[in-house]
Design a protein around this motif. Structure first.
Motif, PDB file in Angstrom:
ATOM      1  N   ASN A 184      43.755  49.939  35.792  1.00 13.90           N
ATOM      2  CA  ASN A 184      43.552  50.442  34.440  1.00 13.90           C
ATOM      3  C   ASN A 184      44.085  51.866  34.380  1.00 13.90           C
ATOM      4  O   ASN A 184      44.117  52.564  35.394  1.00 13.90           O
ATOM      5  CB  ASN A 184      42.062  50.460  34.095  1.00 13.90           C
ATOM      6  N   GLN A 216      37.917  41.289  26.831  1.00 13.89           N
ATOM      7  CA  GLN A 216      38.494  41.787  28.068  1.00 13.89           C
ATOM      8  C   GLN A 216      37.507  42.680  28.820  1.00 13.89           C
ATOM      9  O   GLN A 216      37.509  42.721  30.038  1.00 13.89           O
ATOM     10  CB  GLN A 216      39.812  42.488  27.802  1.00 13.89           C
ATOM     11  N   THR A 236      37.246  42.031  32.784  1.00 14.64           N
ATOM     12  CA  THR A 236      37.872  42.929  33.748  1.00 14.64           C
ATOM     13  C   THR A 236      36.948  43.171  34.941  1.00 14.64           C
ATOM     14  O   THR A 236      35.764  42.849  34.902  1.00 14.64           O
ATOM     15  CB  THR A 236      38.246  44.255  33.062  1.00 14.64           C
ATOM     16  N   ASN A 294      44.891  40.552  32.469  1.00  7.53           N
ATOM     17  CA  ASN A 294      43.696  41.371  32.457  1.00  7.53           C
ATOM     18  C   ASN A 294      43.157  41.613  33.866  1.00  7.53           C
ATOM     19  O   ASN A 294      42.728  42.699  34.199  1.00  7.53           O
ATOM     20  CB  ASN A 294      42.632  40.693  31.592  1.00  7.53           C
ATOM     21  N   GLY A 299      44.237  45.129  33.460  1.00 11.21           N
ATOM     22  CA  GLY A 299      43.390  45.410  32.301  1.00 11.21           C
ATOM     23  C   GLY A 299      43.999  44.984  30.983  1.00 11.21           C
ATOM     24  O   GLY A 299      44.612  43.937  30.865  1.00 11.21           O
TER      25      GLY A 299
END
Ligand code: SF4
Ligand code: SF4
Lengths: 484, 299
Positions: A237, A227, A231, A102, A106
């Protein structure tokens, strides 16, 4: 901003979900997804059939959760119920791996590895095979029922059910000898629980991967919410580079605008990125909770960009920071090695290292001692003091092992085991069956005249007479302090 | 954002400008709650569970009545489940139970499988029947023998233990019961106070314990030889045939201090244990025998 008024009674009790018709797409991310899908499903469906020779008396299935005998086998690893901390370790590592993924990219787990995604992808491929691509599916769903529509839909559901059933079938194979269970299942002699579990997993696979699809990711799964909290700005992402894409204008319009020296973005507003999205969102609206980071919109937009001869990656794995930096005329920065990622990686290494160390030094014998409480101690007729203990010996090897019991800690201290004959040197020898444990009642006696406190430590040792492995346990020897 | 802090109008919902979604009309510090409709599948499952619950009412016993409850369409009851399971268990254990029935305590002790069963069964039976007096672990107490030690009034062999268990100790009107009676020397006027004190001190002397300075040990010695040695033996080592305790070892049932000894000699003692033969079946008696024997002092 305006305040609109509406009748609250008009608000519907439920919202019908809008059906998503993802369009097929090709490109590097799609290829990566296919590859992962075949790998994961291949492992899942075939692993139970892999054999692993553990010698006689033990199952020869490489991966097996033997619930009836309380053992878990994973290749060369054999785990006993009291070693469940291995699973705890695995879970901790899995959690950190998710955090690390993550922090780097992401919700990338969701897009590529999550079982929900993998099976949904497979189910979508089946749907496409029978019902065609996006437009065809939409058209057919609008159209009235015909024989053609009927058979296509039925065939799709039939294949879905077969896959779902096979998924449930593979699941139960992890809990029993796979070839035997397959034969039993085919001849309807398998345990009823096997059929029940297959039915449950068939149902869940069919409904989750076939019917609910992106709804699971959006409404049922807790991970997107977690998440979102985990993040940060530096995580890669799937990002629409609005610095480059806006304002959206058609190819022709762009030429005109450029000729006039007015700004024109690279996005031609063709909606291809929206059409391919399996969760049915528009990535150009910015980073959002529903996006599973599958990268399919990248493939779609790249196809468009190639066609109109513009540079690829208008949508790309990128960070919000970099979009802003580019707008400000600064070069992009990527920092995969940040405090966060390094800490996660270090934690994974620590937990993994501890587990490997634990495995490498794993004993094949164990001893646990429990002091009996009623009575705590007994005075014998000659004035010696005796304590009783329940001693449990564990033999994790596939042969019978004789363990000699000894005790240390006090002068003249002696050990006997109830129902076990001692050897010549007065050590009781307890034979423990292969791959099992045995509890014996042990009496430890200290002769009269030894000064005793109310409680003093002693050590009980079990030594394998042949292999020489020894295990210890410490406990307390209780006595009334001083003279009676 | 709008500044509506008044009570929301009935039948008029505020619409959130960003999402276009109606709000519930609740507001906390300017934060409003979106009135998002549930997904249809969610509502569907909710209604399905309600319908499902009707099935439970019909299929299973559900409604309590005054003296009974509705039976459900299949007459299902956990009690009958238990009966079935118990019978299955009995059938499974039949072979082992037969083994226990045929074996003597000594044979049970020699056979690891039977020994294990006897220990489990004995422990349970002990908890049910014996623990009230002897304690959960057989630790006993004043007047109730500690079964973990190696001192036995009536013998600690398997046979002796089984005999004691079966026929009890001093059970009135039971022919085969263990019986012996120490005279109440004081109460019945056989010994006077100072004589009793002399005997008590002599008994302590025999056990290697300190004596009172004023004690007449010579008198005690003579009185012991005349009155006590017949049962307890000239050296006071006891006699298991008669249930006479060894007075010289480190264990005593009623206490070895002068006061306790005086009480014992004056009024006599005599514990009673029920005869378990007939109350418990033979297999249980054997299991108890093996269990008690294994507690620590079995001979
Ligand atoms: S927006 Fe793009 S990356 Fe996100 S789910 Fe849709 S297709 Fe996948
Ligand atoms: S696919 Fe690319 S060009 Fe087409 S709408 Fe999406 S971002 Fe714009």
């Amino acid at each position: 901003m305006s305040t609109a008024e509406a009748d609250p009674d008009d608000i519907p009790l439920f919202a019908a979900s809008r059906k998503v018709y993802p369009q097929s797409v090709s490109g590097p991310y799609r290829r990566a997804k296919w590859l992962i899908l075949f790998l994961c499903l291949g492992i899942y469906y075939l692993l139970p059939f892999l054999r692993w020779d553990r010698g006689p008396h033990l199952p020869n299935q490489a991966v097996l959760a033997d619930l009836a005998n309380n053992r878990f086998y994973f290749f060369f690893i054999e785990i006993w119920p009291q070693e469940v901390y291995y699973f705890t370790g695995l879970l901790i590592m899995a959690a950190f791996a998710l955090f690390l993924m993550n922090a780097v990219a992401g919700r990338v787990w969701c897009g590529y590895l999550c079982p929900q995604t993998v099976w949904t992808d497979l189910f979508l491929a089946v749907e496409r095979f029978f019902e065609g691509d996006r437009r065809e599916r939409m058209r057919r769903d609008e159209a009235p029922w015909t024989i053609d529509k009927l058979w296509r839909k039925s065939a799709k559901h039939a294949v879905w059910l077969v896959i779902a059933w096979w998924t449930g079938g593979a699941w139960v194979l992890y809990f029993a000898d796979a070839p035997t269970l397959v034969r039993e299942l085919a001849t309807f002699t398998a345990p009823i629980s096997a059929y029940v579990w297959i039915a449950i997993l068939t149902f869940t696979t069919y409904s989750l991967a076939g019917i609910m699809r992106e709804q699971v990711c959006k409404f049922m799964c807790p991970w997107p919410r977690i998440q979102a909290a985990l993040t940060d700005d530096e995580a890669l992402n799937v990002t629409y580079r609005y610095d480059r894409g806006e304002p959206r204008v058609s190819v022709k319009q762009a030429q005109k605008l450029k000729a006039q020296g007015a700004p024109a973005g690279d996005c031609i507003d063709c909606h291809q990125c929206v059409a391919v999205c399996p969760v049915g969102i528009d990535i150009r609206e910015g980073a959002q909770l529903d996006c599973i980071q599958c990268g399919l919109c990248i493939d779609a937009c790249d196809t468009v960009m190639t066609k109109i001869d513009r540079p690829k990656r208008l949508i790309a794995y990128d960070t919000e920071i970099n979009v802003k930096r580019r707008m400000a005329g600064k070069p992009p920065v990527y920092r995969p090695l940040r405090t966060r990622t390094l800490i996660y990686a270090a934690l994974i290494l620590v937990v993994g290292g501890a587990m490997i160390w634990q495995l490498a030094t794993r004993r094949t014998a164990d001893i646990s001692v429990l002091h009996e409480r009623a009575p705590l101690f007994v005075t014998l007729s000659d004035g010696s003091i005796r304590n009783a203990y329940a001693v449990r010996l564990l033999n994790k090897r596939p042969e019978v092992r004789p363990f000699a019991l000894t005790v240390d800690g006090l002068p003249g201290i002696r050990i006997d085991a109830v129902g076990v004959a001692p050897t010549a040197d007065l050590r009781p020898v307890v034979a423990v069956d292969p791959d099992s444990s045995r509890e014996v009642r042990v009496l430890v006696t200290v002769p009269a005249g030894v000064p005793l406190e109310a409680s003093q430590p002693i050590t009980i040792t079990a030594s394998d007479l042949f292999a020489g492995e020894t295990v210890h346990a410490t406990d307390h020897f209780m006595a009334r302090g001083g003279k009676p | 954002m709008d500044q509506h802090h008044d009570v929301p109008k009935i039948h008029a919902a505020h619409i959130d400008a960003v999402t276009g979604q109606a709000t519930t009309g609740h507001e906390w510090d300017g934060i409003r709650e979106l009135n998002t409709p549930l997904p249809r599948w969610w509502l569907g499952i909710f209604y399905a569970t309600i319908i499902w619950s009707f099935g439970y009412w019909i299929v299973y016993p559900a409604w309590p009545l005054l003296t009974d409850a509705t039976r459900g369409v299949f007459g299902y009851a956990t009690r009958s489940d238990i009966t079935v399971q118990m019978n299955e268990l009995k059938a499974q254990r039949a072979a082992l139970a037969a083994g226990m029935a045929d074996a003597t305590p000594a044979q049970i002790k020699a056979d690891p499988t039977l020994f294990q069963i006897a220990m489990a069964q004995g422990k349970a039976a002990f908890g049910d029947n014996c623990a009230a007096c002897h304690g959960v672990g057989g630790a006993g107490g004043k007047g109730y023998p500690n079964l973990n030690d190696d001192d036995w009034l009536w013998g600690g062999s398997l046979d002796a233990i089984m005999q004691t268990l079966r026929h009890g100790v001093r059970v009135a009107g039971h022919d085969e019961t263990r019986v012996s009676q120490m005279p109440a020397f004081g109460r019945d006027g056989m010994l006077k106070r100072d004589e009793i004190n002399a005997v008590a001190n002599h008994v302590r002397e025999l056990a290697g314990l300190s004596t009172e300075p004023k004690a007449n040990l010579a008198l005690g010695r003579k009185l012991f030889a005349d009155n006590c040695a017949a049962c307890h033996g000239p050296a006071a080592k006891g006699n298991q045939e008669m249930g006479a305790p060894n007075l010289t070892d480190a264990i005593s049932l009623y206490g070895m201090d002068v006061a306790s000894l005086t009480e014992t000699i004056t009024n006599s003692r005599g514990g009673v244990m029920p005869a378990w033969g007939g109350r418990l079946d033979e297999t249980t008696l054997k299991a108890l025998t093996v269990y008690v024997h294994s507690l620590g002092g079995g001979q």
